[in-house]
Write an enzyme that holds these catalytic residues in place. Structure first.
Site, PDB file in Angstrom:
ATOM      1  N   GLY A  27      24.202  42.151  40.834  1.00 44.24           N
ATOM      2  CA  GLY A  27      25.160  41.147  40.367  1.00 44.24           C
ATOM      3  C   GLY A  27      24.786  39.754  40.820  1.00 44.24           C
ATOM      4  N   SER A  33      24.660  33.713  45.587  1.00 38.10           N
ATOM      5  CA  SER A  33      24.298  34.674  46.633  1.00 38.10           C
ATOM      6  C   SER A  33      22.807  34.991  46.599  1.00 38.10           C
ATOM      7  CB  SER A  33      25.133  35.951  46.518  1.00 38.10           C
ATOM      8  OG  SER A  33      24.997  36.530  45.241  1.00 38.10           O
ATOM      9  N   GLY A  56      27.870  38.853  31.964  1.00 37.67           N
ATOM     10  CA  GLY A  56      29.158  38.602  32.603  1.00 37.67           C
ATOM     11  C   GLY A  56      29.970  39.856  32.806  1.00 37.67           C
ATOM     12  N   SER A 106      22.629  48.039  35.830  1.00 32.62           N
ATOM     13  CA  SER A 106      22.229  48.481  37.160  1.00 32.62           C
ATOM     14  C   SER A 106      21.755  49.940  37.233  1.00 32.62           C
ATOM     15  CB  SER A 106      23.393  48.226  38.125  1.00 32.62           C
ATOM     16  OG  SER A 106      23.174  48.820  39.368  1.00 32.62           O
ATOM     17  N   ASP A 127      27.612  43.740  44.375  1.00 32.44           N
ATOM     18  CA  ASP A 127      28.538  42.713  43.916  1.00 32.44           C
ATOM     19  C   ASP A 127      28.468  42.602  42.394  1.00 32.44           C
ATOM     20  OD1 ASP A 127      30.492  40.737  44.191  1.00 32.44           O
ATOM     21  OD2 ASP A 127      29.023  39.132  44.428  1.00 32.44           O
ATOM     22  N   HIS A 130      33.359  45.242  38.848  1.00 36.08           N
ATOM     23  CA  HIS A 130      34.372  45.648  39.821  1.00 36.08           C
ATOM     24  C   HIS A 130      35.328  46.714  39.297  1.00 36.08           C
ATOM     25  CE1 HIS A 130      32.606  42.730  42.256  1.00 36.08           C
ATOM     26  NE2 HIS A 130      33.664  42.204  42.829  1.00 36.08           N
ATOM     27  N   HIS A 155      30.813  43.341  48.475  1.00 36.80           N
ATOM     28  CA  HIS A 155      31.683  42.169  48.351  1.00 36.80           C
ATOM     29  C   HIS A 155      32.976  42.527  47.639  1.00 36.80           C
ATOM     30  CE1 HIS A 155      32.516  37.833  47.020  1.00 36.80           C
ATOM     31  NE2 HIS A 155      32.709  37.916  48.326  1.00 36.80           N
ATOM     32  N   ASP A 156      34.011  41.761  47.941  1.00 42.36           N
ATOM     33  CA  ASP A 156      35.344  41.913  47.338  1.00 42.36           C
ATOM     34  C   ASP A 156      36.013  43.222  47.739  1.00 42.36           C
ATOM     35  OD1 ASP A 156      35.256  39.400  46.105  1.00 42.36           O
ATOM     36  OD2 ASP A 156      34.200  40.209  44.375  1.00 42.36           O
TER      37      ASP A 156
END
Length: 200
Positions: A27, A33, A56, A106, A127, A130, A155-156
């Site tokens: 991501g 990052s 996106g 991915s 990341d 989600h 993350h998150d």
């Protein structure tokens, strides 16, 4: 990613890069990052492999909360295309030599690059999407490729559902419950685990 979480990510990447292995990011979006990981990789003489389909995530699509119309595909305004921005971001920072950008979904990229062989990466930073489907697929595709002693950063991670989505939190809990990871560091929604065994 807030600045303090970015500093924590850089610190984790710098620790992981000491293994001398490539770092992996799932991501990249526009590259904020990616720059942090690439800076740590440069110091250690390695690279960061960053994987993204560059269309996106769900919340960035037209009509959604985090949509940015400047990131629409120039040839198809119904679709996002963040790859040109990532390339400009990395080039402007002088880090092109330390970034390997792979465009694709991915799990498909993970399978194409060799599947579940362990020990290929010193850090895996999750990341990407989600949703439960995406976050779980990222973990299952890439965590097995993390070297023992390497770091899994997620993350998150929001334990409180009111603070954010739960998919990264569930992945973090699953990793801890596997017995293959132990907690290494935490900074707000960024959680870092160290791989200590098999059985992911």
């Amino acid at each position: 990613m807030p600045a303090h979480e970015g500093r924590a990510l850089y610190a984790a990447a710098a620790r992981a890069a000491r293994l001398g292995l490539p770092l992996l990011e799932i991501g990249s979006y526009c590259g904020r990052s990616t720059l942090l990981l690439a800076a740590a990789a440069r110091r250690a003489g390695t690279v960061v492999v960053t994987v993204d389909h560059h269309r996106g995530s769900e919340e960035q699509q037209p009509g959604q909360e985090y949509h940015d119309p400047r990131l629409l595909d120039a040839t198809d305004p119904r679709r996002m295309d963040t790859l040109p921005v990532l390339r400009r971001t990395v080039a402007a920072a002088g880090l092109e030599e330390h970034v390997v950008a792979v465009v694709g979904a991915s799990p498909r990229v993970a399978a194409a690059l060799g599947g579940g062989g362990g020990g290929r990466f010193g850090l895996v930073f999750v990341d990407g999407g989600h949703t439960d489907t995406h976050a779980t697929a990222d973990y299952e595709s890439w965590a097995p490729q993390l070297a023992e002693g390497g770091l899994l950063a997620i993350h998150d991670v929001f334990p409180d559902p009111a603070a954010g989505g739960q998919a990264p939190y569930r992945v973090w809990r699953r990793a801890l419950a596997s017995g293959a990871f132990t907690e290494d560091a935490a900074c707000d929604s960024l959680r870092v685990l160290r791989r200590i065994g098999q059985g992911i």
